[in-house]
Design an enzyme around this catalytic site. Structure first.
Site, mmCIF file in Angstrom:
data_model
loop_
_atom_site.group_PDB
_atom_site.id
_atom_site.type_symbol
_atom_site.label_atom_id
_atom_site.label_comp_id
_atom_site.label_asym_id
_atom_site.label_seq_id
_atom_site.Cartn_x
_atom_site.Cartn_y
_atom_site.Cartn_z
ATOM 1 N N TYR A 79 0.838 -1.201 0.000
ATOM 2 C CA TYR A 79 0.000 0.000 0.000
ATOM 3 C C TYR A 79 0.875 1.254 0.000
ATOM 4 O O TYR A 79 0.584 2.236 -0.682
ATOM 5 C CB TYR A 79 -0.923 0.008 1.225
ATOM 6 C CG TYR A 79 -1.928 1.135 1.161
ATOM 7 C CD1 TYR A 79 -3.170 0.943 0.566
ATOM 8 C CD2 TYR A 79 -1.626 2.398 1.655
ATOM 9 C CE1 TYR A 79 -4.078 1.976 0.472
ATOM 10 C CE2 TYR A 79 -2.521 3.443 1.567
ATOM 11 C CZ TYR A 79 -3.756 3.236 0.972
ATOM 12 O OH TYR A 79 -4.653 4.255 0.869
ATOM 13 N N PHE A 131 -8.686 19.366 -24.840
ATOM 14 C CA PHE A 131 -9.079 17.967 -24.948
ATOM 15 C C PHE A 131 -10.365 17.815 -24.131
ATOM 16 O O PHE A 131 -10.598 18.584 -23.191
ATOM 17 C CB PHE A 131 -7.966 17.020 -24.466
ATOM 18 C CG PHE A 131 -8.368 15.585 -24.669
ATOM 19 C CD1 PHE A 131 -8.469 15.071 -25.951
ATOM 20 C CD2 PHE A 131 -8.709 14.767 -23.602
ATOM 21 C CE1 PHE A 131 -8.908 13.772 -26.167
ATOM 22 C CE2 PHE A 131 -9.147 13.469 -23.810
ATOM 23 C CZ PHE A 131 -9.244 12.962 -25.092
ATOM 24 N N THR A 132 -11.194 16.837 -24.493
ATOM 25 C CA THR A 132 -12.541 16.729 -23.889
ATOM 26 C C THR A 132 -12.505 16.701 -22.357
ATOM 27 O O THR A 132 -13.179 17.498 -21.695
ATOM 28 C CB THR A 132 -13.252 15.456 -24.401
ATOM 29 O OG1 THR A 132 -12.379 14.344 -24.220
ATOM 30 C CG2 THR A 132 -13.622 15.595 -25.871
ATOM 31 N N ASP A 222 0.820 18.802 -21.328
ATOM 32 C CA ASP A 222 0.103 17.527 -21.404
ATOM 33 C C ASP A 222 0.930 16.634 -22.320
ATOM 34 O O ASP A 222 0.949 16.808 -23.541
ATOM 35 C CB ASP A 222 -1.311 17.728 -21.965
ATOM 36 C CG ASP A 222 -2.076 16.405 -22.110
ATOM 37 O OD1 ASP A 222 -1.437 15.338 -22.150
ATOM 38 O OD2 ASP A 222 -3.320 16.446 -22.204
ATOM 39 N N LYS A 265 -1.124 6.134 -23.382
ATOM 40 C CA LYS A 265 -0.775 6.416 -24.773
ATOM 41 C C LYS A 265 0.713 6.137 -25.017
ATOM 42 O O LYS A 265 1.111 5.001 -25.189
ATOM 43 C CB LYS A 265 -1.189 7.832 -25.110
ATOM 44 C CG LYS A 265 -2.709 7.945 -25.108
ATOM 45 C CD LYS A 265 -3.229 9.332 -25.305
ATOM 46 C CE LYS A 265 -4.700 9.303 -25.618
ATOM 47 N NZ LYS A 265 -5.007 9.151 -27.046
ATOM 48 N N ARG A 388 -15.107 12.694 -33.530
ATOM 49 C CA ARG A 388 -14.437 13.838 -32.916
ATOM 50 C C ARG A 388 -14.987 15.088 -33.581
ATOM 51 O O ARG A 388 -14.379 15.672 -34.468
ATOM 52 C CB ARG A 388 -12.920 13.756 -33.076
ATOM 53 C CG ARG A 388 -12.275 12.575 -32.397
ATOM 54 C CD ARG A 388 -11.999 12.697 -30.901
ATOM 55 N NE ARG A 388 -13.121 12.678 -30.002
ATOM 56 C CZ ARG A 388 -12.998 12.417 -28.692
ATOM 57 N NH1 ARG A 388 -11.836 12.140 -28.151
ATOM 58 N NH2 ARG A 388 -14.046 12.446 -27.900
ATOM 59 N N PHE A 454 -20.616 12.353 -25.502
ATOM 60 C CA PHE A 454 -20.186 11.429 -26.560
ATOM 61 C C PHE A 454 -19.946 10.023 -26.026
ATOM 62 O O PHE A 454 -20.055 9.051 -26.759
ATOM 63 C CB PHE A 454 -18.912 11.944 -27.257
ATOM 64 C CG PHE A 454 -17.708 12.062 -26.360
ATOM 65 C CD1 PHE A 454 -17.474 13.217 -25.643
ATOM 66 C CD2 PHE A 454 -16.803 11.015 -26.244
ATOM 67 C CE1 PHE A 454 -16.361 13.330 -24.810
ATOM 68 C CE2 PHE A 454 -15.682 11.117 -25.421
ATOM 69 C CZ PHE A 454 -15.471 12.287 -24.697
HETATM 70 N N1 F0G Z 1 -4.933 14.408 -22.549
HETATM 71 C C1 F0G Z 1 -4.891 13.952 -23.813
HETATM 72 C C2 F0G Z 1 -4.128 14.694 -24.847
HETATM 73 C C3 F0G Z 1 -5.572 12.770 -24.146
HETATM 74 O O1 F0G Z 1 -5.528 12.325 -25.405
HETATM 75 C C4 F0G Z 1 -6.277 12.077 -23.140
HETATM 76 C C5 F0G Z 1 -7.026 10.866 -23.442
HETATM 77 C C6 F0G Z 1 -6.290 12.603 -21.843
HETATM 78 C C7 F0G Z 1 -5.606 13.778 -21.583
HETATM 79 C C8 F0G Z 1 -7.041 11.935 -20.742
HETATM 80 O O2 F0G Z 1 -6.354 10.785 -20.375
HETATM 81 O O3 F0G Z 1 -7.958 8.928 -20.921
HETATM 82 O O4 F0G Z 1 -5.986 8.561 -19.417
HETATM 83 O O5 F0G Z 1 -7.917 9.901 -18.652
HETATM 84 N N2 F0G Z 1 -7.276 10.486 -24.620
HETATM 85 C C9 F0G Z 1 -7.985 9.255 -24.982
HETATM 86 C C10 F0G Z 1 -8.259 9.231 -26.463
HETATM 87 C C11 F0G Z 1 -9.190 8.983 -24.172
HETATM 88 O O6 F0G Z 1 -8.929 8.290 -26.890
HETATM 89 O O7 F0G Z 1 -7.792 10.094 -27.193
HETATM 90 P P1 F0G Z 1 -7.097 9.478 -19.812
#
Ligand code: F0G
Length: 481
Positions: A79, A131-132, A222, A265, A388, A454
């Protein structure tokens, strides 16, 4: 890597051999139609058993290396104080150059912690593009996101090598307009996801930093797709042709005050982190880690993933790995362009992006062309891509749709997962779809979540175009595939 053939053409070449595989199914178009109907025309809601090539995302779906798998076997499950954490901290220090590390369960957890720590209502966060999940977290804490991209960023038919650059004039004006005190940090996203995986240059990142430093505004990077951005710098930025990916990654990290990333990623695992050399910034975030994620030495990640991430950070700085997806994307985009299918240029990282507004100009943005194209592509190929476009934008406070700057169908190319014949098949079916594009119609919501709609939203076609498309497909290919 790419290699030149004797006829002068270039092909992406796999610098690995495949020794573990996963079976996929190619079900008939009728079954795919039934599956997408059940999924509310939302590719997120499909089951993988109905999918042939899963190009939804590279997130958590890259092929791991033998060394990553091996590392998972020696994970130290504790832990607190796990040795696995210290291996990750060593890798972060060696390859990213940061002293302080906060692990977290994925990228959006890092965004949540940054928002919680630094954002106050009424503040502004300039960035090269949103980013979303980033936007959702920053807005929830009361900040306004300012997207300060350059003139070419949204041009889907561009040859600009760095469409992910911050526009320095717009950044200066934003700082003058809102004042440095109202800007908790500036965010630069490597290989800017939503505009087609487009990189920024190191020169641009340095310019941003030079502007922010005297104003004491931290620069947040990021770095989720950092190895791809480094690879594009090596290919496209004068002076970096012979510089190693490891060195370019370090140069980018040296410029930033805080780096956060989704480990799903470039690092090829499932997890995330925040790292910095600024003790004050680290100490501001740190108390929130056990509240939201987990103890300081695991932050919501499993020890196995922490071990694999330590190896992944090293491996993403190898040229063969940093280039593996980008070179496949470039080749795939090239085939699609030859076949007359409109894709975003220049090809970027993460995915091949189809320009839905050029593919199906008859479908207005109010009827979600990128979502319609994603569903149509699935029906005719079994390939799952990701919308997208406007569906990925949530409604404004008045409840109106916010039209997306661009409408893209993203076909992700996770690292080391697909082969050349997959891309040839994909190109063939998309070319067929292009010829029959008049059959594609629009979509409307019948079930719509209030945030990040989405992911879970359900839509229906404006008429029975899904059935008519399936019938046309069966006429040409029969009822078996
Ligand atoms: N920042 C970027 C540039 C991303 O592409 C993503 C996630 C995140 C933050 C968030 O990270 O998913 O680990 O919580 N991108 C994925 C995609 C979901 O399909 O492009 P996460």
């Amino acid at each position: 890597m790419s290699i030149r053939l004797s006829n002068g053409s270039e092909i992406p070449i796999e610098m690995h051999k495949i020794r573990i595989v996963q079976k996929v199914r190619l079900v008939p178009a009728r079954e795919r139609l039934r599956a997408i109907e059940e999924a509310g025309y939302n590719t997120f809601l499909l089951r993988t058993r109905d999918i042939f090539l899963d190009m939804l995302t590279d997130s958590g779906t890259n092929a791991m290396s033998d060394n990553q798998q091996a590392a998972m076997l020696v994970a130290d499950d504790a832990y607190a104080g796990s040795e696995s954490f210290y291996k990750l901290a060593d890798a972060v220090k060696e390859y990213l150059g940061y002293e302080y590390l906060l692990p977290c369960h994925q990228g959006r957890a890092a965004e949540h912690l940054l928002a919680k720590t630094f954002i106050k209502p009424g503040t502004f966060i300039p960035m090269n593009y949103h980013f979303t999940t980033t936007k959702a977290h920053f807005n929830l804490m009361g900040a306004t996101v300012l997207e300060l991209f350059g003139p070419e960023a949204l041009n889907t038919q561009s040859s600009d090598p760095f469409k992910g650059n911050m526009d320095m004039g717009r950044l200066k004006s934003a700082i003058e307009e809102h004042g440095a005190a109202k800007i908790p940090f500036v965010r630069m996203e490597a290989t800017t996801n939503l505009i087609g995986g487009q990189p920024f240059s190191l020169a641009n990142l340095r310019e941003v930093k030079a502007l922010l430093a005297p104003l004491n505004i931290p620069l947040v990077l990021d770095a989720s797709l950092i190895s791809e951005n480094a690879y594009f710098i090596r290919q496209r930025e004068p002076g970096y042709e012979n510089v190693s990916i490891a060195k370019i990654v370090r140069e980018m990290m040296d410029v930033a005050d805080i780096c956060y990333l989704s480990g799903r990623k470039s690092c090829m695992v499932r997890g995330g982190l925040i790292a910095t050399n600024r003790k004050d910034l680290h100490e501001a975030i740190r108390p929130w880690l056990p509240v939201y994620e987990g103890f300081y030495t695991y932050g919501g990640m499993s020890s196995k993933e922490i071990e694999a991430m330590a190896v992944g950070i090293r491996e993403m700085t190898e040229l063969e790995i940093a280039s593996s997806s980008a070179d496949a994307i470039k080749w795939f985009c090239g085939r699609l362009i030859d076949a007359g299918v409109p894709v975003v240029t220049p090809p970027g990282g993460l995915a091949c992006h189809l320009d839905a507004m050029r593919f199906i100009p008859q479908v207005p943005q109010t009827e979600y062309p990128a979502g319609a194209l994603a569903a149509a592509a699935f029906i005719v190929s079994g390939i799952r891509g990701m919308e997208r476009g406007t569906i990925s934008m949530d409604r404004d406070e008045a409840g109106n749709d916010v039209p997306s700057d661009i409408e893209l169908l993203r076909l992700a190319v996770p690292r080391r997962v697909f082969t050349m014949s997959h891309f040839i098949y994909a190109t063939d079916r998309l070319q067929w779809l292009m010829k029959h594009r008049d059959l594609i119609g629009g979509l409307e919501f019948y079930d719509e979540p209030p945030i990040l709609r989405f992911f879970g939203g359900r839509l229906k076609p404006k008429n029975d175009w899904g059935t008519r498309l399936t019938e046309a497909f069966e006429k040409d290919f029969g009822t078996k595939c």
